[in-house]
Scaffold this motif. Structure first.
Motif, PDB file in Angstrom:
ATOM      1  N   LYS A  48       0.569  -1.250  -0.117  1.00 53.74           N
ATOM      2  CA  LYS A  48       0.159   0.325  -0.214  1.00 53.74           C
ATOM      3  C   LYS A  48       0.760   1.062   0.545  1.00 53.74           C
ATOM      4  CE  LYS A  48      -3.686   2.066   2.442  1.00 53.74           C
ATOM      5  NZ  LYS A  48      -4.642   1.747   4.028  1.00 53.74           N
ATOM      6  N   GLY A  49       0.495   2.249  -0.948  1.00 49.22           N
ATOM      7  CA  GLY A  49       1.247   3.657  -1.045  1.00 49.22           C
ATOM      8  C   GLY A  49       1.996   3.801  -1.639  1.00 49.22           C
ATOM      9  N   GLU A  50       3.199   5.289  -1.304  1.00 48.76           N
ATOM     10  CA  GLU A  50       4.106   5.527  -2.088  1.00 48.76           C
ATOM     11  C   GLU A  50       5.178   4.657  -1.394  1.00 48.76           C
ATOM     12  OE1 GLU A  50       4.269   7.152  -4.436  1.00 48.76           O
ATOM     13  OE2 GLU A  50       1.529   7.781  -4.615  1.00 48.76           O
ATOM     14  N   ALA A  51       5.048   4.723   0.070  1.00 48.80           N
ATOM     15  CA  ALA A  51       6.597   3.427   0.263  1.00 48.80           C
ATOM     16  C   ALA A  51       6.700   2.285  -0.802  1.00 48.80           C
ATOM     17  CB  ALA A  51       6.620   3.705   1.288  1.00 48.80           C
ATOM     18  N   TYR A  52       5.517   1.974  -0.641  1.00 51.59           N
ATOM     19  CA  TYR A  52       5.593   0.250  -2.225  1.00 51.59           C
ATOM     20  C   TYR A  52       6.524   1.048  -2.970  1.00 51.59           C
ATOM     21  CZ  TYR A  52       4.304  -3.743  -4.203  1.00 51.59           C
ATOM     22  OH  TYR A  52       4.555  -4.550  -5.428  1.00 51.59           O
ATOM     23  N   LYS A  53       5.301   1.936  -3.440  1.00 50.07           N
ATOM     24  CA  LYS A  53       5.962   2.188  -5.289  1.00 50.07           C
ATOM     25  C   LYS A  53       7.010   2.321  -4.721  1.00 50.07           C
ATOM     26  CE  LYS A  53       1.456   4.172  -5.946  1.00 50.07           C
ATOM     27  NZ  LYS A  53       0.342   5.203  -6.833  1.00 50.07           N
ATOM     28  N   HIS A 100      10.475  11.314  12.379  1.00 48.44           N
ATOM     29  CA  HIS A 100      10.814   9.925  12.436  1.00 48.44           C
ATOM     30  C   HIS A 100       9.902   9.580  11.653  1.00 48.44           C
ATOM     31  CE1 HIS A 100      11.049  11.204  16.415  1.00 48.44           C
ATOM     32  NE2 HIS A 100       9.641  12.247  16.552  1.00 48.44           N
ATOM     33  N   TRP A 101       9.540  10.056  10.628  1.00 46.95           N
ATOM     34  CA  TRP A 101       9.026   9.501   9.472  1.00 46.95           C
ATOM     35  C   TRP A 101      10.409   9.544   8.306  1.00 46.95           C
ATOM     36  CZ3 TRP A 101       5.128   6.528   8.794  1.00 46.95           C
ATOM     37  CH2 TRP A 101       4.604   6.306   7.200  1.00 46.95           C
ATOM     38  N   ARG A 102      11.119  10.252   8.221  1.00 49.79           N
ATOM     39  CA  ARG A 102      12.379  10.736   7.471  1.00 49.79           C
ATOM     40  C   ARG A 102      13.147   9.915   7.902  1.00 49.79           C
ATOM     41  NH1 ARG A 102      13.328  15.097   4.633  1.00 49.79           N
ATOM     42  NH2 ARG A 102      11.667  15.752   6.392  1.00 49.79           N
ATOM     43  N   ILE A 103      14.072   9.389   8.702  1.00 44.35           N
ATOM     44  CA  ILE A 103      14.614   8.225   9.008  1.00 44.35           C
ATOM     45  C   ILE A 103      13.985   6.891   8.738  1.00 44.35           C
ATOM     46  CG2 ILE A 103      15.342   7.865  11.114  1.00 44.35           C
ATOM     47  CD1 ILE A 103      15.470  10.159  12.790  1.00 44.35           C
ATOM     48  N   ALA A 104      13.278   6.493   9.160  1.00 45.29           N
ATOM     49  CA  ALA A 104      12.666   5.496   8.555  1.00 45.29           C
ATOM     50  C   ALA A 104      12.969   5.133   7.013  1.00 45.29           C
ATOM     51  CB  ALA A 104      11.330   5.506   8.504  1.00 45.29           C
ATOM     52  N   ILE A 105      11.820   6.606   6.263  1.00 41.09           N
ATOM     53  CA  ILE A 105      11.982   5.773   4.990  1.00 41.09           C
ATOM     54  C   ILE A 105      14.155   6.493   4.228  1.00 41.09           C
ATOM     55  CG2 ILE A 105      12.490   7.645   2.463  1.00 41.09           C
ATOM     56  CD1 ILE A 105      10.231   9.128   3.768  1.00 41.09           C
ATOM     57  N   ALA A 106      14.915   6.510   5.516  1.00 43.86           N
ATOM     58  CA  ALA A 106      16.058   6.132   5.238  1.00 43.86           C
ATOM     59  C   ALA A 106      17.093   4.710   5.571  1.00 43.86           C
ATOM     60  CB  ALA A 106      17.172   7.066   5.491  1.00 43.86           C
ATOM     61  N   HIS A 387       2.096  18.928  -1.151  1.00 45.55           N
ATOM     62  CA  HIS A 387       1.559  17.748  -0.943  1.00 45.55           C
ATOM     63  C   HIS A 387       0.642  17.149   0.371  1.00 45.55           C
ATOM     64  CE1 HIS A 387       4.604  17.600  -3.439  1.00 45.55           C
ATOM     65  NE2 HIS A 387       3.959  17.493  -4.998  1.00 45.55           N
ATOM     66  N   GLN A 388      -0.471  16.331  -0.060  1.00 42.17           N
ATOM     67  CA  GLN A 388      -1.531  16.057   1.350  1.00 42.17           C
ATOM     68  C   GLN A 388      -1.180  15.022   1.713  1.00 42.17           C
ATOM     69  OE1 GLN A 388      -5.202  17.936  -0.215  1.00 42.17           O
ATOM     70  NE2 GLN A 388      -5.004  19.362   1.432  1.00 42.17           N
ATOM     71  N   ASP A 389      -0.402  14.297   0.830  1.00 48.21           N
ATOM     72  CA  ASP A 389      -0.010  12.462   1.293  1.00 48.21           C
ATOM     73  C   ASP A 389       1.159  12.507   1.210  1.00 48.21           C
ATOM     74  OD1 ASP A 389       0.220   9.993  -0.161  1.00 48.21           O
ATOM     75  OD2 ASP A 389       2.337  10.168  -0.229  1.00 48.21           O
ATOM     76  N   PHE A 390       1.789  11.945   2.519  1.00 54.88           N
ATOM     77  CA  PHE A 390       2.506  12.012   3.787  1.00 54.88           C
ATOM     78  C   PHE A 390       3.714  11.802   3.180  1.00 54.88           C
ATOM     79  CE2 PHE A 390       4.638  11.624   7.758  1.00 54.88           C
ATOM     80  CZ  PHE A 390       4.568  13.077   8.620  1.00 54.88           C
ATOM     81  N   PHE A 391       3.910  10.782   2.969  1.00 55.61           N
ATOM     82  CA  PHE A 391       5.291  10.193   2.257  1.00 55.61           C
ATOM     83  C   PHE A 391       5.750  11.114   1.059  1.00 55.61           C
ATOM     84  CE2 PHE A 391       7.578   7.830  -0.653  1.00 55.61           C
ATOM     85  CZ  PHE A 391       8.560   7.270  -0.284  1.00 55.61           C
ATOM     86  N   ALA A 392       4.286  11.780   0.101  1.00 58.11           N
ATOM     87  CA  ALA A 392       5.025  12.776  -1.146  1.00 58.11           C
ATOM     88  C   ALA A 392       6.013  14.360  -0.004  1.00 58.11           C
ATOM     89  CB  ALA A 392       3.887  13.472  -1.466  1.00 58.11           C
ATOM     90  N   ALA A 393       5.127  14.383   1.072  1.00 54.89           N
ATOM     91  CA  ALA A 393       5.409  15.683   1.613  1.00 54.89           C
ATOM     92  C   ALA A 393       6.750  15.702   2.345  1.00 54.89           C
ATOM     93  CB  ALA A 393       4.280  15.861   2.918  1.00 54.89           C
ATOM     94  N   VAL A 394       6.754  14.410   3.013  1.00 52.59           N
ATOM     95  CA  VAL A 394       8.591  14.521   3.308  1.00 52.59           C
ATOM     96  C   VAL A 394       9.420  14.297   2.131  1.00 52.59           C
ATOM     97  CG1 VAL A 394       9.948  12.842   4.974  1.00 52.59           C
ATOM     98  CG2 VAL A 394       7.200  13.624   5.772  1.00 52.59           C
TER      99      VAL A 394
END
Length: 496
Positions: A48-53, A100-106, A387-394
């Motif tokens: 699900k979501g941009e993290a998967y894409k 915290h989300w940016r660290i998770a993305i890294a 961007h209202q999508d949280f992943f995109a915002a970060v």
């Protein structure tokens, strides 16, 4: 030690009775507001979501939560899979601010580059009392963060103390452990030997309390704060000063002298938490920066707002001052407003009132195409990303970092990224040491809180090249010293 019993002696150190009582009062207060959650959650993984894409990361959701399992585009339920321990990790975070989300993305980026199966768990995503608790505390923190930027007195006399002194003492370990009891049901049915990388201590405590055996607690701050410590986990830090401070519990005594240090096998110096895409392309990105300087191209300034949206006012001051440079082709401003609707509307109002022209980018797919095109083209003017999508915002900031020359940011988790930086006023005293780290390794300025000083730095960096060239050369030297590959060490820790 029984980690599920009353937790009163963090790492074998004695805490004052008053501190113990205060911790229990806070825990009682939280439980009275939110109550006890269910005993356990039954989690499955969905694409699900941009993290998967972007990184093939599967999101963990409750099996019984039909709305979470539903694909909003097709209306059908996602195919799901059970959590597997085989060459897998769980990244645990909370959608509280952007850090915290940016660290998770890294971490997700590094794991993806290494072919590791990755699950993402966001405590705020659950619709029960777990998610409600995190959302309440996030709103509380964000509101006070924004107010601290409007009130100098409140910032100096209240917020600085809340974000440093209160979180510094070892009693904070007890407070966070007690709060995290509300979150431990998330991990009740998670395989106990799968590595869990916690980008927030609540995740780490909850996993340890649930009996998970391989938990890594990521510590972002250079200022030693017991808030980040999770007994029963392995701790990782980004810098040598942070390593020494946490290893010795520097400044964390609470009522009694500290007798025991953090065991050496429970902490390691990882290095900076940087995405694979940024770290692997660092040399090429710096080369393009130097070529733009040599060819007298407009210098690209990235202004990135924090999750609380506290920098809107100073952003307008920067835009207003740089207007003459954006109009004469000496500078280009790229402003990421994240998903902060109120902050963006306030800034837009000032733009319209002062006849400041800008280009708005709010479609995520078009934004990615636009940013990718910056590698081979010139750009002028002012560009705003919302961007209202949280992943995109970060993640917009992460993409823009590679294509910009200077980043203007508060000294948060972005302090550690390999791009020349101008540090504006921090939000909380715990961020101060991020600017110290960045300035000491030559990738950024000291923290600048006065607008006149900020204008001088901006003018100097736009009109002259020496500061920017120095920053770039320092970043290249730091890369040779391998300080930017912390995420790889974290992801591969349990494979040593």
């Amino acid at each position: 030690m029984n980690l599920n019993s009353d937790y009163e002696s963090p790492f074998g150190n004695k805490i004052s009775k008053w501190s113990l009582l205060s911790a229990k009062i806070i825990n009682h207060f939280v439980k009275r507001i939110f109550g006890n959650t269910i005993q356990s959650l039954d989690l499955v993984a969905i694409p699900k979501g941009e993290a998967y894409k972007t990184f093939d990361v599967l999101t963990l959701v409750e099996r019984s939560d039909i709305s979470a399992m539903q694909n909003n585009e097709t209306g059908k339920l996602y195919d799901y899979e059970e959590i597997s321990e085989k060459k897998s990790i769980i990244i645990g975070t909370i959608r509280m601010g952007f850090g915290h989300w940016r660290i998770a993305i890294a971490i997700a980026s590094a794991a993806h580059s290494l072919g590791i199966h990755t699950y993402l768990l966001d405590l705020r995503s659950f619709k029960n009392n777990i998610g409600k608790t995190v959302k309440f505390l996030d709103n509380y923190y964000s509101s006070l963060s924004r107010f601290s930027q409007r009130s100098k007195w409140f910032n100096e006399h209240v917020w600085e103390k809340v974000t440093s002194n209160i979180n510094a003492g070892l009693d904070s370990c007890i407070i966070q452990r007690n709060i995290s009891k509300l979150f431990s049901p998330v991990f009740a049915n998670v395989p106990k030997n799968i590595p869990i990388i916690a980008a927030h201590p609540w995740v780490g405590h909850a996993a340890v309390l649930a009996g998970n055996k391989k938990v890594i607690s990521m510590i972002p701050d250079n200022l030693p704060l017991a808030f980040w410590l999770v007994e029963g986990s392995i701790h990782c830090v980004q810098s040598p000063s942070s390593f020494i401070g946490y290893r010795t519990f520097s400044g964390m005594e609470k009522g009694y002298p500290i007798q025991n240090a953090l065991p050496k096998e429970k902490i390691f110096l990882a290095g900076h938490y940087i995405d694979y895409e940024i770290e692997a392309n660092l040399k090429d990105d710096c080369k393009r920066r130097l070529e733009r300087i040599k060819n007298h191209r407009a210098k690209r300034f990235l202004l990135t707002i924090g999750g609380a949206g506290a920098q809107g006012k100073i952003f307008f001051e920067i835009v207003k001052y740089c207007k003459k440079y954006t109009e004469n082709g000496r500078a280009t401003l790229l402003i990421n407003m994240g998903d902060n609707k109120d902050s963006w509307f306030s800034l837009k109002k000032e733009f319209d009132k002062n006849s400041i022209d800008y280009k708005l980018h709010s479609n995520w797919e078009f934004s990615k195409i636009f940013i990718d095109g910056l590698k081979d083209s010139d750009i002028s003017g002012i560009h705003v990303f919302f961007h209202q999508d949280f992943f995109a915002a970060v993640y917009t900031t992460n993409l823009l970092i590679r294509e910009c020359d200077v980043m203007i940011t508060k000294p948060s988790e972005l302090s550690f990224y390999p791009i020349p930086k101008i540090f504006i006023q921090r939000v909380g005293n715990h961020e101060a040491w991020g600017a110290i780290r960045g300035s000491e390794i030559g990738s950024g300025t000291r923290e600048i809180s006065k607008i006149d000083e900020l204008k001088l730095v901006l003018r100097t960096m736009i009109e002259d090249d020496d500061i920017l060239i120095t920053n770039i050369n320092c970043i290249l030297s730091n890369d040779k010293a391998k300080i930017y590959n912390g995420t790889y060490k974290i992801v591969k820790y349990f494979d040593r």
